[in-house]
Design an enzyme around this catalytic site. Structure first.
Site, PDB file in Angstrom:
ATOM      1  N   THR A  11       0.864  -1.329   0.082  1.00 36.31           N
ATOM      2  CA  THR A  11       0.075   0.453   0.614  1.00 36.31           C
ATOM      3  C   THR A  11       1.200   1.458   0.204  1.00 36.31           C
ATOM      4  OG1 THR A  11      -1.607  -1.452   0.860  1.00 36.31           O
ATOM      5  CG2 THR A  11      -2.031   1.323   1.248  1.00 36.31           C
ATOM      6  N   SER A  54       1.210  -7.363  -0.876  1.00 34.06           N
ATOM      7  CA  SER A  54       1.191  -8.195  -0.034  1.00 34.06           C
ATOM      8  C   SER A  54       0.492  -9.492  -0.409  1.00 34.06           C
ATOM      9  CB  SER A  54       1.883  -8.297   1.030  1.00 34.06           C
ATOM     10  OG  SER A  54       0.827  -7.440   2.094  1.00 34.06           O
ATOM     11  N   THR A  85       0.914  -4.232   4.286  1.00 34.04           N
ATOM     12  CA  THR A  85       0.686  -4.230   5.269  1.00 34.04           C
ATOM     13  C   THR A  85       0.147  -5.683   5.605  1.00 34.04           C
ATOM     14  OG1 THR A  85      -1.457  -3.349   5.767  1.00 34.04           O
ATOM     15  CG2 THR A  85       0.674  -1.963   6.539  1.00 34.04           C
TER      16      THR A  85
END
Lengths: 166, 166, 166, 166
Positions: A11, A54, A85
């Site tokens: 992000t 991710s 995250t």
């Protein structure tokens, strides 16, 4: 101080494509982020290891992050890793288990809101990671939102949108 | 964690008066700065001790800063002090000499360019001070530009526009 | 001057959801955008007519925009409409055909990059729409990127990411 | 469209000197301001005529502005002049009286708060001046805060911090 920064996307580095209105990991903006900080005594080298959300990271991607970290540890006084995250904690656990006895800190960080947005937490988190890299004992950590938490045992707190160590 | 922030003014908190085109320490913008950071686990109390360009600080002002720090130390887990950079080192030396044996850190910070400006270093420095307050041993420090330097012996480096410890 | 602003959503008002990382028309940020502009002589009323990506607009949505514009025209000295750029021209053509003889200007605008982003064109375009509303003759226009183009015949130029009138 | 921009300094272009904490007309940031706007159909040439706080402008300075405007008018489709607000009206009156019959618009603008500050009105005013340059009839104007006011008779309203035509 010699600092290695590895970026894996996530992000924090998502940017906007005006042609189709999408938000994605299109290219790294780490140099741009760093140019807004004053770090007169840091000798920074950086490398793009993988570059993706991710949630899409494969075991191969994570192994490449591990290998890039091992390489960086040979010469750097600290390693900072930018990471999405959603699976940052998974990578953190892998690094903690696999890197063995560390002599310098490895700091993961990321953001809940991309750098490109007003009200992003990207610069705060990057600032914190760069400072934690100087201050903490050897180990694998996430630095975010005024906390530096050491692996193992760190998790994303999806209610509070931050990391915690229950 | 219970954090006391004392503001004394200085460049970091200078704002612009559209009526006369002047830049000065007119009112504190610390709450506004803090509102842009994510510090979910900090319980922050703040106090305006004096509010001026640090070149205009008198011995009385510095004594008031010392007294406010002593008061804050009774209940806080760390103290952060916003201060003009021109005489920050003088206040740091006084605090280091006068506070005696500390059980928590006291972190001074400020900025070379006011928060109100694009390209300010205010948020970076405040972020660093808030993180150093969690990470360093008891003592008096300045946190700025990716460094946390401990008093005594810290000086403003007027050539490089940062602090250093020769 | 009495100005009616109708918002229909679109890129200009897309915001970020930190929970799922999506970008969408979740809630209007028009008041926030307006609060950053200085418009001492504008008496602004605004209304959210529909609120969506303009690719998802139905004929019913466009009829509601037409009706809201007709209502606004009864009392306003000008009407500004925020709209997604993908089908802005379609709505502009409909308004031009359906509104009949106008006595005040109707200005459509939007953005190629949401207001929430650094490097957005949202404030430029909104500023231009609000000024065009004061300066142009009655008619239906798009104001964007330093141009005010009158319908009919305006199209989105997908190569140059702006509007033009071939 | 061929646009000539003349800058004379003023609040809009004041920048900060970190060495002495002063705010002044040190160097033009007009290219930087323009780079944040999307003006695909403007062919812009710019020239720094004088560069100072408009309170310090001399009759010679104002004559140089007049002469530079006359030169620019030979080839440009419109002229925009950046100017300090304190004596902008004086320059506007001089231009209106001296330029004779105009065939294109001359638009003065400036800002109450320098571009370098958060919450500046510089970009709004520059955006408005660039759009007014396309839309208004030949004449000398100030464009600021959603208004385009024609000389003679425009004055700075020091209470409301804007321009008005009583």
């Amino acid at each position: 101080m010699k600092l290695a920064i590895l970026t894996t996307g996530g992000t924090i580095e998502k940017t906007y494509d005006e042609r189709d209105g999408s938000l994605g990991n299109f290219h790294s903006i780490l140099p741009r982020m760093l140019s807004t900080l004053r770090v007169p005594d840091l000798d920074i080298g950086y490398e793009q290891v993988v570059f993706k959300d991710s949630l899409e990271m494969t075991p191969t991607d994570r192994r490449r992050i591990l290998e890039a970290t091992e390489r960086a540890l040979r010469t750097a006084d600290a390693v900072v890793i930018l990471h999405g995250t959603d699976t940052l904690a998974e990578t953190g656990e892998l690094l903690e288990k696999s890197l063995g006895q560390l002599s310098v800190p490895v700091i993961l960080t990321g953001a809940m809101r991309p750098y490109e947005f007003r009200d992003t937490d990207a610069l705060q988190n990057l600032t914190e990671a760069l400072l934690a890299a100087r201050l903490v004992l050897p180990g694998v950590y996430v630095a975010m939102h005024n906390r530096v938490l050491r692996f193992p045992g760190v998790v994303k707190d999806r209610d509070r949108l931050t990391f915690s160590k229950p």
